[in-house]
Design a protein around this motif. Structure first.
Motif, PDB file in Angstrom:
ATOM      1  N   ALA A   7      28.674 -31.811  -3.966  1.00  0.00           N
ATOM      2  CA  ALA A   7      27.875 -32.120  -2.770  1.00  0.00           C
ATOM      3  C   ALA A   7      28.580 -33.172  -1.916  1.00  0.00           C
ATOM      4  O   ALA A   7      28.593 -33.058  -0.680  1.00  0.00           O
ATOM      5  N   PHE A   8      29.169 -34.163  -2.560  1.00  0.00           N
ATOM      6  CA  PHE A   8      29.907 -35.184  -1.806  1.00  0.00           C
ATOM      7  C   PHE A   8      31.091 -34.571  -1.054  1.00  0.00           C
ATOM      8  O   PHE A   8      31.380 -34.951   0.077  1.00  0.00           O
ATOM      9  N   PRO A  43      32.378 -46.874  -3.478  1.00  0.00           N
ATOM     10  CA  PRO A  43      32.542 -46.977  -4.936  1.00  0.00           C
ATOM     11  C   PRO A  43      31.759 -45.926  -5.729  1.00  0.00           C
ATOM     12  O   PRO A  43      32.259 -45.416  -6.727  1.00  0.00           O
ATOM     13  N   LEU A  44      30.554 -45.589  -5.295  1.00  0.00           N
ATOM     14  CA  LEU A  44      29.769 -44.579  -6.000  1.00  0.00           C
ATOM     15  C   LEU A  44      30.415 -43.200  -5.889  1.00  0.00           C
ATOM     16  O   LEU A  44      30.534 -42.476  -6.881  1.00  0.00           O
ATOM     17  N   VAL A  45      30.852 -42.854  -4.701  1.00  0.00           N
ATOM     18  CA  VAL A  45      31.516 -41.568  -4.480  1.00  0.00           C
ATOM     19  C   VAL A  45      32.798 -41.495  -5.301  1.00  0.00           C
ATOM     20  O   VAL A  45      33.080 -40.465  -5.934  1.00  0.00           O
ATOM     21  N   ALA A  46      33.573 -42.572  -5.322  1.00  0.00           N
ATOM     22  CA  ALA A  46      34.816 -42.593  -6.096  1.00  0.00           C
ATOM     23  C   ALA A  46      34.539 -42.500  -7.589  1.00  0.00           C
ATOM     24  O   ALA A  46      35.253 -41.796  -8.319  1.00  0.00           O
ATOM     25  N   PHE A  47      33.496 -43.182  -8.063  1.00  0.00           N
ATOM     26  CA  PHE A  47      33.145 -43.144  -9.487  1.00  0.00           C
ATOM     27  C   PHE A  47      32.712 -41.744  -9.909  1.00  0.00           C
ATOM     28  O   PHE A  47      33.170 -41.225 -10.931  1.00  0.00           O
ATOM     29  N   ILE A  48      31.860 -41.111  -9.104  1.00  0.00           N
ATOM     30  CA  ILE A  48      31.420 -39.746  -9.410  1.00  0.00           C
ATOM     31  C   ILE A  48      32.609 -38.785  -9.352  1.00  0.00           C
ATOM     32  O   ILE A  48      32.734 -37.886 -10.187  1.00  0.00           O
ATOM     33  N   ALA A  49      33.515 -38.978  -8.396  1.00  0.00           N
ATOM     34  CA  ALA A  49      34.704 -38.125  -8.294  1.00  0.00           C
ATOM     35  C   ALA A  49      35.584 -38.268  -9.530  1.00  0.00           C
ATOM     36  O   ALA A  49      36.091 -37.271 -10.057  1.00  0.00           O
ATOM     37  N   ASP A  50      35.759 -39.495 -10.007  1.00  0.00           N
ATOM     38  CA  ASP A  50      36.567 -39.711 -11.217  1.00  0.00           C
ATOM     39  C   ASP A  50      35.931 -39.026 -12.428  1.00  0.00           C
ATOM     40  O   ASP A  50      36.622 -38.390 -13.224  1.00  0.00           O
ATOM     41  N   LEU A  51      34.616 -39.191 -12.575  1.00  0.00           N
ATOM     42  CA  LEU A  51      33.932 -38.540 -13.693  1.00  0.00           C
ATOM     43  C   LEU A  51      34.022 -37.020 -13.593  1.00  0.00           C
ATOM     44  O   LEU A  51      34.304 -36.330 -14.583  1.00  0.00           O
ATOM     45  N   ALA A  52      33.774 -36.487 -12.409  1.00  0.00           N
ATOM     46  CA  ALA A  52      33.825 -35.036 -12.217  1.00  0.00           C
ATOM     47  C   ALA A  52      35.227 -34.496 -12.475  1.00  0.00           C
ATOM     48  O   ALA A  52      35.386 -33.440 -13.097  1.00  0.00           O
ATOM     49  N   ARG A 110      37.514 -23.972  -2.082  1.00  0.00           N
ATOM     50  CA  ARG A 110      38.210 -24.217  -3.345  1.00  0.00           C
ATOM     51  C   ARG A 110      37.390 -25.130  -4.243  1.00  0.00           C
ATOM     52  O   ARG A 110      37.258 -24.889  -5.438  1.00  0.00           O
ATOM     53  N   ALA A 111      36.773 -26.166  -3.677  1.00  0.00           N
ATOM     54  CA  ALA A 111      35.940 -27.072  -4.466  1.00  0.00           C
ATOM     55  C   ALA A 111      34.714 -26.354  -5.001  1.00  0.00           C
ATOM     56  O   ALA A 111      34.348 -26.527  -6.171  1.00  0.00           O
ATOM     57  N   VAL A 112      34.077 -25.529  -4.172  1.00  0.00           N
ATOM     58  CA  VAL A 112      32.896 -24.794  -4.620  1.00  0.00           C
ATOM     59  C   VAL A 112      33.252 -23.871  -5.780  1.00  0.00           C
ATOM     60  O   VAL A 112      32.542 -23.819  -6.792  1.00  0.00           O
ATOM     61  N   VAL A 113      34.345 -23.159  -5.656  1.00  0.00           N
ATOM     62  CA  VAL A 113      34.725 -22.209  -6.705  1.00  0.00           C
ATOM     63  C   VAL A 113      35.120 -22.939  -7.986  1.00  0.00           C
ATOM     64  O   VAL A 113      34.600 -22.640  -9.065  1.00  0.00           O
ATOM     65  N   ASN A 114      36.017 -23.893  -7.889  1.00  0.00           N
ATOM     66  CA  ASN A 114      36.533 -24.552  -9.084  1.00  0.00           C
ATOM     67  C   ASN A 114      35.502 -25.459  -9.761  1.00  0.00           C
ATOM     68  O   ASN A 114      35.275 -25.361 -10.966  1.00  0.00           O
ATOM     69  N   TYR A 115      34.879 -26.339  -9.001  1.00  0.00           N
ATOM     70  CA  TYR A 115      33.894 -27.243  -9.591  1.00  0.00           C
ATOM     71  C   TYR A 115      32.598 -26.510  -9.938  1.00  0.00           C
ATOM     72  O   TYR A 115      31.936 -26.840 -10.921  1.00  0.00           O
ATOM     73  N   GLY A 116      32.242 -25.508  -9.136  1.00  0.00           N
ATOM     74  CA  GLY A 116      31.060 -24.704  -9.461  1.00  0.00           C
ATOM     75  C   GLY A 116      31.249 -23.955 -10.768  1.00  0.00           C
ATOM     76  O   GLY A 116      30.328 -23.866 -11.589  1.00  0.00           O
ATOM     77  N   LEU A 117      32.440 -23.419 -10.980  1.00  0.00           N
ATOM     78  CA  LEU A 117      32.737 -22.736 -12.238  1.00  0.00           C
ATOM     79  C   LEU A 117      32.668 -23.702 -13.411  1.00  0.00           C
ATOM     80  O   LEU A 117      32.110 -23.373 -14.468  1.00  0.00           O
ATOM     81  N   ALA A 118      33.187 -24.904 -13.235  1.00  0.00           N
ATOM     82  CA  ALA A 118      33.124 -25.906 -14.299  1.00  0.00           C
ATOM     83  C   ALA A 118      31.680 -26.241 -14.641  1.00  0.00           C
ATOM     84  O   ALA A 118      31.304 -26.319 -15.820  1.00  0.00           O
ATOM     85  N   ALA A 119      30.834 -26.420 -13.621  1.00  0.00           N
ATOM     86  CA  ALA A 119      29.422 -26.729 -13.860  1.00  0.00           C
ATOM     87  C   ALA A 119      28.736 -25.573 -14.590  1.00  0.00           C
ATOM     88  O   ALA A 119      27.955 -25.799 -15.526  1.00  0.00           O
ATOM     89  N   LEU A 120      29.019 -24.350 -14.192  1.00  0.00           N
ATOM     90  CA  LEU A 120      28.421 -23.190 -14.863  1.00  0.00           C
ATOM     91  C   LEU A 120      28.851 -23.095 -16.324  1.00  0.00           C
ATOM     92  O   LEU A 120      28.045 -22.764 -17.202  1.00  0.00           O
ATOM     93  N   VAL A 121      30.117 -23.377 -16.582  1.00  0.00           N
ATOM     94  CA  VAL A 121      30.604 -23.323 -17.962  1.00  0.00           C
ATOM     95  C   VAL A 121      29.921 -24.396 -18.813  1.00  0.00           C
ATOM     96  O   VAL A 121      29.496 -24.123 -19.941  1.00  0.00           O
ATOM     97  N   TYR A 122      29.783 -25.604 -18.281  1.00  0.00           N
ATOM     98  CA  TYR A 122      29.089 -26.651 -19.034  1.00  0.00           C
ATOM     99  C   TYR A 122      27.630 -26.284 -19.284  1.00  0.00           C
ATOM    100  O   TYR A 122      27.098 -26.507 -20.375  1.00  0.00           O
ATOM    101  N   LEU A 123      26.965 -25.700 -18.291  1.00  0.00           N
ATOM    102  CA  LEU A 123      25.578 -25.288 -18.489  1.00  0.00           C
ATOM    103  C   LEU A 123      25.480 -24.170 -19.524  1.00  0.00           C
ATOM    104  O   LEU A 123      24.562 -24.151 -20.346  1.00  0.00           O
TER     105      LEU A 123
END
Length: 100
Positions: A32-33, A43-52, A71-84
């Motif tokens: 979303a960011f 700092p919050l955006v950077a911290f969440i980016a590092d964790l993600a 590219r972000a939607v596909v790659n990070y969305g796929l990662a979120a789906l795999v974790y779920l």
């Protein structure tokens, strides 16, 4: 072998579900960011980016698409789906765990 329900099975399954759900939430928050073009210097955006980035290290550059938002939607969305999915599978196994 009869199924024996214990309180511990439910607690472990809930903990697994919460942990994997939080990981997916972190990844989706970063997504979303990126889509809303949040200030990377915050700092919050950077911290969440590092964790993600840490959680999605296998998926970050899986697909090379020209548009960075897609590219972000596909790659990070796929990662979120795999974790779920992994969290759901492990939670299901935790609920079905049999004891003697």
């Amino acid at each position: 072998m009869p199924y024996v329900a214990t309180r511990h099975n439910s607690v472990i399954a809930h903990i697994i579900s919460i942990v994997f759900g939080l990981i997916a939430l972190i990844i989706l928050l970063h997504l979303a960011f990126v889509l809303l073009e949040a200030n990377a210097g915050n700092p919050l955006v950077a911290f969440i980016a590092d964790l993600a980035n840490w959680f999605s290290w296998l998926f970050r550059d899986m697909f090379t698409i020209d548009d960075p938002k897609v590219r972000a939607v596909v790659n990070y969305g796929l990662a979120a789906l795999v974790y779920l999915a992994i969290g759901g599978i492990l939670t299901g196994v935790g609920h079905r765990w049999r004891t003697a």
